[in-house]
Design a protein around this motif. Structure first.
Motif, PDB file in Angstrom:
ATOM      1  N   LEU A  54      46.394  35.248  37.103  1.00  0.00           N
ATOM      2  CA  LEU A  54      45.133  34.633  37.535  1.00  0.00           C
ATOM      3  C   LEU A  54      44.787  35.139  38.937  1.00  0.00           C
ATOM      4  O   LEU A  54      45.650  35.235  39.803  1.00  0.00           O
ATOM      5  CB  LEU A  54      45.248  33.109  37.514  1.00  0.00           C
ATOM      6  CG  LEU A  54      45.477  32.500  36.126  1.00  0.00           C
ATOM      7  CD1 LEU A  54      45.860  31.033  36.234  1.00  0.00           C
ATOM      8  CD2 LEU A  54      44.250  32.669  35.263  1.00  0.00           C
ATOM      9  N   GLY A  55      43.525  35.465  39.124  1.00  0.00           N
ATOM     10  CA  GLY A  55      43.088  36.011  40.402  1.00  0.00           C
ATOM     11  C   GLY A  55      43.159  37.523  40.457  1.00  0.00           C
ATOM     12  O   GLY A  55      42.681  38.134  41.408  1.00  0.00           O
ATOM     13  N   ALA A  56      43.757  38.135  39.445  1.00  0.00           N
ATOM     14  CA  ALA A  56      43.831  39.599  39.380  1.00  0.00           C
ATOM     15  C   ALA A  56      43.199  40.060  38.071  1.00  0.00           C
ATOM     16  O   ALA A  56      42.049  40.507  38.053  1.00  0.00           O
ATOM     17  CB  ALA A  56      45.275  40.091  39.498  1.00  0.00           C
ATOM     18  N   THR A  57      43.918  39.909  36.960  1.00  0.00           N
ATOM     19  CA  THR A  57      43.402  40.364  35.666  1.00  0.00           C
ATOM     20  C   THR A  57      42.628  39.277  34.935  1.00  0.00           C
ATOM     21  O   THR A  57      41.906  39.587  33.988  1.00  0.00           O
ATOM     22  CB  THR A  57      44.554  40.851  34.764  1.00  0.00           C
ATOM     23  OG1 THR A  57      45.538  39.814  34.670  1.00  0.00           O
ATOM     24  CG2 THR A  57      45.206  42.101  35.335  1.00  0.00           C
ATOM     25  N   LEU A  58      42.780  38.022  35.357  1.00  0.00           N
ATOM     26  CA  LEU A  58      42.077  36.906  34.723  1.00  0.00           C
ATOM     27  C   LEU A  58      41.425  36.038  35.788  1.00  0.00           C
ATOM     28  O   LEU A  58      41.996  35.836  36.871  1.00  0.00           O
ATOM     29  CB  LEU A  58      43.055  36.044  33.907  1.00  0.00           C
ATOM     30  CG  LEU A  58      43.776  36.725  32.745  1.00  0.00           C
ATOM     31  CD1 LEU A  58      44.926  35.853  32.262  1.00  0.00           C
ATOM     32  CD2 LEU A  58      42.809  36.993  31.611  1.00  0.00           C
ATOM     33  N   ASN A  59      40.252  35.498  35.466  1.00  0.00           N
ATOM     34  CA  ASN A  59      39.580  34.601  36.407  1.00  0.00           C
ATOM     35  C   ASN A  59      39.879  33.142  36.077  1.00  0.00           C
ATOM     36  O   ASN A  59      40.556  32.838  35.090  1.00  0.00           O
ATOM     37  CB  ASN A  59      38.069  34.885  36.445  1.00  0.00           C
ATOM     38  CG  ASN A  59      37.382  34.625  35.117  1.00  0.00           C
ATOM     39  OD1 ASN A  59      37.726  33.701  34.376  1.00  0.00           O
ATOM     40  ND2 ASN A  59      36.375  35.444  34.801  1.00  0.00           N
ATOM     41  N   ALA A  60      39.363  32.230  36.872  1.00  0.00           N
ATOM     42  CA  ALA A  60      39.652  30.800  36.697  1.00  0.00           C
ATOM     43  C   ALA A  60      39.139  30.287  35.353  1.00  0.00           C
ATOM     44  O   ALA A  60      39.806  29.465  34.712  1.00  0.00           O
ATOM     45  CB  ALA A  60      39.052  29.993  37.845  1.00  0.00           C
ATOM     46  N   GLN A  61      37.979  30.744  34.903  1.00  0.00           N
ATOM     47  CA  GLN A  61      37.460  30.291  33.610  1.00  0.00           C
ATOM     48  C   GLN A  61      38.373  30.724  32.470  1.00  0.00           C
ATOM     49  O   GLN A  61      38.624  29.963  31.541  1.00  0.00           O
ATOM     50  CB  GLN A  61      36.032  30.794  33.372  1.00  0.00           C
ATOM     51  CG  GLN A  61      35.421  30.291  32.070  1.00  0.00           C
ATOM     52  CD  GLN A  61      35.331  28.771  31.999  1.00  0.00           C
ATOM     53  OE1 GLN A  61      34.826  28.128  32.921  1.00  0.00           O
ATOM     54  NE2 GLN A  61      35.836  28.172  30.925  1.00  0.00           N
TER      55      GLN A  61
END
Length: 160
Positions: A54-61
């Protein structure tokens, strides 16, 4: 159709097939009046989803969506082992996520699980929770969820 499946369907959701343990343990264990549900990951139909940080390859949503899938997997485990009437309510959730060093949207991601339990189980979905950022999770999953629930140990025929 079970009451949990029906409630999920009314919310526009479908319970996934319960996953099997990835090691020498049980996915669902009852001790006394407490059901312990082993860590559930964002797995659907055997496919590993939402892998990465999270915060790199994936966002919070995407983290929120991944956590919703973990919660649906917890519900699938509950549905497999209990009747709705045997479930008194959720107790506590341990929510794990892997992220970049300064990413700080864990509470939003955790709401993905909380929202599912409240929507599908109503008052039985109320719970406490812990949110834990970890260095890594198995198979590079972005999130994972363990849960406990209180159950009613009356004989099954009591609920008929």
């Amino acid at each position: 159709m079970t009451p949990i499946e029906h409630s999920a369907m009314e919310a526009g959701l479908k319970l996934p097939t319960p996953s099997t343990p990835g090691g020498n343990y049980s996915s669902f264990n009852i001790r006394g009046n407490t059901a312990h549900i082993a860590i559930q990951f964002p797995i659907k139909d055997g496919d590993f989803l939402y892998q990465g940080r999270l915060g790199a390859t994936l966002n919070a949503q995407e983290g929120y969506d991944a956590m919703q899938l973990c919660a649906m997997n917890v519900l699938a485990q509950i549905n497999k082992h209990l009747t709705f009437n045997q479930l008194e309510g959720m107790n506590h959730l341990d929510i794990y996520y892997q992220s970049t060093d300064y990413w700080d949207e864990g509470p939003y991601v955790a709401n993905g699980a909380s929202d599912i339990f409240m929507e599908v189980l109503g008052g039985k979905g109320e719970h406490s929770r812990s949110i834990l950022g970890v260095h890594s999770l198995p198979r590079n999953f972005s999130v994972g969820l363990t849960a406990t629930a209180t159950i009613n140990r009356k004989p099954f025929w009591f609920f008929l």
